[in-house]
Each structure stands twice: as C-alpha cells, then as structure tokens.
Design an enzyme around this catalytic site. Structure first.
Site, PDB file in Angstrom:
ATOM      1  N   ARG A 167      53.151  23.506   3.492  1.00 53.17           N
ATOM      2  CA  ARG A 167      52.064  24.293   4.060  1.00 53.17           C
ATOM      3  C   ARG A 167      51.370  25.038   2.919  1.00 53.17           C
ATOM      4  NH1 ARG A 167      53.591  28.153   1.769  1.00 53.17           N
ATOM      5  NH2 ARG A 167      52.072  29.360   2.920  1.00 53.17           N
ATOM      6  N   GLY A 168      50.307  25.768   3.263  1.00 57.21           N
ATOM      7  CA  GLY A 168      49.499  26.389   2.209  1.00 57.21           C
ATOM      8  C   GLY A 168      48.353  25.437   1.879  1.00 57.21           C
ATOM      9  N   GLN A 187      55.822  33.747   6.799  1.00 52.97           N
ATOM     10  CA  GLN A 187      55.720  33.140   5.459  1.00 52.97           C
ATOM     11  C   GLN A 187      55.871  34.184   4.357  1.00 52.97           C
ATOM     12  OE1 GLN A 187      53.624  32.510   7.997  1.00 52.97           O
ATOM     13  NE2 GLN A 187      52.632  30.532   7.814  1.00 52.97           N
ATOM     14  N   ASP A 223      42.239  29.864   3.057  1.00 58.07           N
ATOM     15  CA  ASP A 223      42.325  28.492   3.578  1.00 58.07           C
ATOM     16  C   ASP A 223      40.961  27.833   3.646  1.00 58.07           C
ATOM     17  OD1 ASP A 223      44.758  30.056   4.792  1.00 58.07           O
ATOM     18  OD2 ASP A 223      45.260  27.924   4.700  1.00 58.07           O
ATOM     19  N   ASN A 232      41.697  33.174   6.242  1.00 54.77           N
ATOM     20  CA  ASN A 232      43.080  33.162   5.728  1.00 54.77           C
ATOM     21  C   ASN A 232      44.022  33.461   6.885  1.00 54.77           C
ATOM     22  OD1 ASN A 232      44.888  32.928   3.425  1.00 54.77           O
ATOM     23  ND2 ASN A 232      45.266  35.106   3.662  1.00 54.77           N
TER      24      ASN A 232
HETATM   25  O1  MRU Z   1      49.865  28.365   7.849  1.00 54.33           O
HETATM   26  P1  MRU Z   1      50.084  28.306   6.364  1.00 54.33           P
HETATM   27  O2  MRU Z   1      51.424  28.771   5.925  1.00 54.33           O
HETATM   28  O3  MRU Z   1      49.707  26.958   5.799  1.00 54.33           O
HETATM   29  O4  MRU Z   1      49.032  29.359   5.835  1.00 54.33           O
HETATM   30  C1  MRU Z   1      48.934  29.633   4.473  1.00 54.33           C
HETATM   31  C2  MRU Z   1      47.977  30.710   4.172  1.00 54.33           C
HETATM   32  O5  MRU Z   1      47.334  31.266   5.013  1.00 54.33           O
HETATM   33  C3  MRU Z   1      47.768  31.006   2.730  1.00 54.33           C
HETATM   34  O6  MRU Z   1      47.498  32.358   2.546  1.00 54.33           O
HETATM   35  C4  MRU Z   1      46.588  30.176   2.288  1.00 54.33           C
HETATM   36  O7  MRU Z   1      46.846  28.824   2.478  1.00 54.33           O
HETATM   37  C5  MRU Z   1      46.181  30.438   0.926  1.00 54.33           C
HETATM   38  S1  MRU Z   1      47.094  29.433  -0.108  1.00 54.33           S
HETATM   39  C6  MRU Z   1      47.227  29.414  -1.572  1.00 54.33           C
END
Ligand code: MRU
Length: 363
Positions: free
Chosen positions: A52-53, A200, A241, A251
C-alpha cells in the site's frame, strides 16, 4: 532502508523471475515476504493492502502488468490486465500513472518482445521512485534544518498515516526528510498519528522510525490539534495519494483536520510527493474519487494478544453501521508548500508549473 541491519526495498524481482514484496499486512508483528507470480497475485496484493502507499501501489501495478504479459502478451490481455489493475484501488493516481507509462512502452513493441520491455520499464519506474524519494528527502531536509536553527532545539514533526519507505520503494516521501535530518544529527522527534481505521501510523510508521532509531511517539488521531495549541508541533509533513494541478492534496482520511488545526495554530503544513502523484488533468480536489473500503475496517481492530496471536476483534456494537471513506482532500489554501523531487513550491498551479515546465510528459 534497513530491517535488523539488512537493507531492503519494499519490492524487488528475484533471480527466479518472481516479484517479491514485504507483506505489510503482517507488520509490525511479523516480517514476511510474499511472491507475486501472476497478474492476479499482484492485483490481490494491492487490493488487500499487502502493499500500500501511493508510489508502491504504482510500482506493484507496473510489475503486475509485466507478470500479466508473461501469461499472454496479446493486445487484448494487455487491455484486460490494465483494467484489472486499475480497478484495485481508485484514489492514488500513481496507479493510473504507472499503468499508462507501462502501456505506452509495451504497445510500441511486438508481442514477442513485450515481456522483456515490461520488466525493464517496471524496473526503471522502481529505480526512479527511489531517486525521487531521496531528492524529496534532500529538499525537505533544508526546511527542517532551518526550523532547527530558528527553534534552537528539538524539532517536533507530526505526520499522518504512513508515507515512509514502506509506502514507496525506499526512503519514503514525508519521512525521507526526517530520516535525512536524523542522519545529519538534527534532533527530530515525530508525533505519529495512529491513523484509524487501519492504523498505518501505529503499525508501519512507528515500525519504520523505530527501525531507524528516530525518536517518535504514537498518538491518538485526535490529539494533534491539542499538541499544536500547546506549541509542541513545529511542522506537519504528510504524503499524498493525488495532488491536483492547483495544489489540492488528497491523502489518508484525517489529513484535512490536521491541516485545519495547523492553520489555526500557525504551524507549517507540508505535503511531500513525487511527480507520479500529481494529477495534471484535475484542478479541483473535490472531483477526486475517494475509495470506500469495507466497514469491517472500522468496526474491527487487529492486534497481537498477550499470548502472541494476531487477532481481529470487534469494537462496535453488532447493530451499528459504519462508513469507511479512506481519504480526504486538503484544499491548497491550507498547504504551506509541496516538497517534491525538484524542490519545494507553493501549493498553486504556478508553483507546480514552475517546478515542472515539462509537465505534459508526466515523467
Ligand atoms: O491506504 P494507504 O495505506 O495506501 O494510504 C497511504 C497514504 O495515505 C499515504 O499517506 C500516501 O500514500 C502517501 S505515500 C508516500
């Protein structure tokens, strides 16, 4: 970055030709890896948040397309695989960006050459992400250094969700400047929002920062505003994101509330992101499709019991419904600046265009 002294990326091709990823659904309790051998494996890993991320989702999708072409390199399968990967998660634009770049590369070559071309291109996207995050770190470091000089002591930085190396291939976006500041001997301390519903922050950001020896404290999501009122937050850095061409920052849900509190308390609020996170086609963040995930992520919490078993428990009455929107949008007016691989700019159309005069190319 290192885990128990061994350097890792979050994703890498093995000599046997499979794609290996760190299984983030087991962290922080177990460090395990998972092998992706097919398109379905890659799509499943993204959908279930094994990976994820935003940047890592994009890189995994790129390798997923390469795996798909190994199964069938026809035009039809290229279309089907792109659609299947695109449907896994809607909000992070890195996914669409990586798929578009992969498609334009492989569509140019004959089906017999597509597999090699696809793995090569995915590798380039992967390596570029590492370099971009490293540059984001160098650019953000200067902001922290200035704060340390003016504040004359420990710099307290609040972050939300996980925008560290686990969210990317290496280094991270929001956490890269923090790692570099720590390595440069600047005293930093990080307030880590736990980031419900999937935690997270508590699970991944705390794991990362602890692994690198960066002082940090995990806080309940709602504490940040109070800490800002007490003068205990010097800056906020989050990832993104999807950032619109005019600087709106989408985000992890809860980011907007931190930006509001930061503005009310004169705390600088930065978003750190690479070019792959910028949606040049979109001006207004309100048009971004916000991922709606299972209500079970709200009604239940996962953790390790005192006997060492990882379990999921319900924390909401059986009859109560729950809503799980995974992201929110912080309007550009609340963002002090965008930290990118090309430098730091105001969260405005002119600011972004100034850093990316060649933005149409998207590379
Ligand atoms: O749902 P996720 O864990 O994929 O969300 C991740 C985030 O919101 C991060 O802050 C975002 O991807 C920035 S990543 C470098």
């Amino acid at each position: 970055m290192k885990i128990s002294g061994t350097p890792y990326r979050t994703i890498w091709p093995t000599a046997a030709g499979v794609i290996r990823v760190i299984d983030q659904s087991r962290l922080p309790f177990e460090f395990t890896t998972l092998d992706l051998k097919t398109l379905d494996d890659a799509a499943h890993a993204i959908r279930t948040m094994v990976v994820r991320g935003a940047p890592l989702i994009g890189v995994t999708a790129a390798y997923g397309l390469a795996l798909a072409l190994r199964e069938d390199a026809s035009d039809r399968h290229l279309d089907e695989a792109t659609q299947a990967l695109q449907a896994t998660r809607p909000t992070a634009v890195n996914l669409a960006w990586a798929l578009a770049r992969m498609r334009s590369t492989v569509a140019e070559v004959a089906p017999s050459e597509r597999v090699d071309a696809a793995f090569r291109e995915a590798g380039l996207i992967c390596d570029a992400d590492v370099e971009q995050c490293r540059s984001i770190g160098i650019n953000g470091l200067e902001i922290i250094r200035r704060l340390a000089e003016t504040a004359g002591g420990r710099v307290n930085i609040l972050t939300h969700c996980n925008a560290g190396w686990l969210a990317c291939v290496d280094w991270g976006t929001a956490l890269a400047p923090i790692y570099m500041a720590h390595d440069a001997g600047i005293p930093v301390h990080v307030w880590v929002d736990e980031t419900r519903p999937r935690n997270q922050g508590a699970a991944l950001t705390a794991f990362e920062l602890g692994g690198h020896g960066v002082p940090h404290t995990v806080i309940a999501d709602n504490l940040g505003g109070h800490l800002m009122q007490r003068g205990e937050v010097d800056m906020v850095i989050v990832g993104s994101d999807r950032t619109t061409a005019s600087g709106d920052v989408c985000n992890k849900v809860g980011t907007y509330l931190k930006a509001l509190a930061a503005r009310d308390n004169d705390v600088p609020f930065y978003a750190a992101l690479p070019i792959s996170t910028i949606d040049w086609a979109l001006d207004d963040g309100r048009a971004i499709v916000i991922e709606e995930r299972s209500p079970l992520e709200v009604t239940h919490v996962a953790g390790r019991t005192s006997s060492g078993v990882i379990e999921t428990v319900r924390v909401v009455p059986e009859a109560s419904p729950a809503l799980n929107l995974a992201f929110d949008v912080t309007p550009a007016r609340l963002v002090t600046g965008l930290i990118t691989e090309r430098g730091v700019c105001p969260a405005t159309r002119d600011g972004l265009r100034g850093l990316y005069p060649d933005w149409q190319k998207g590379k």
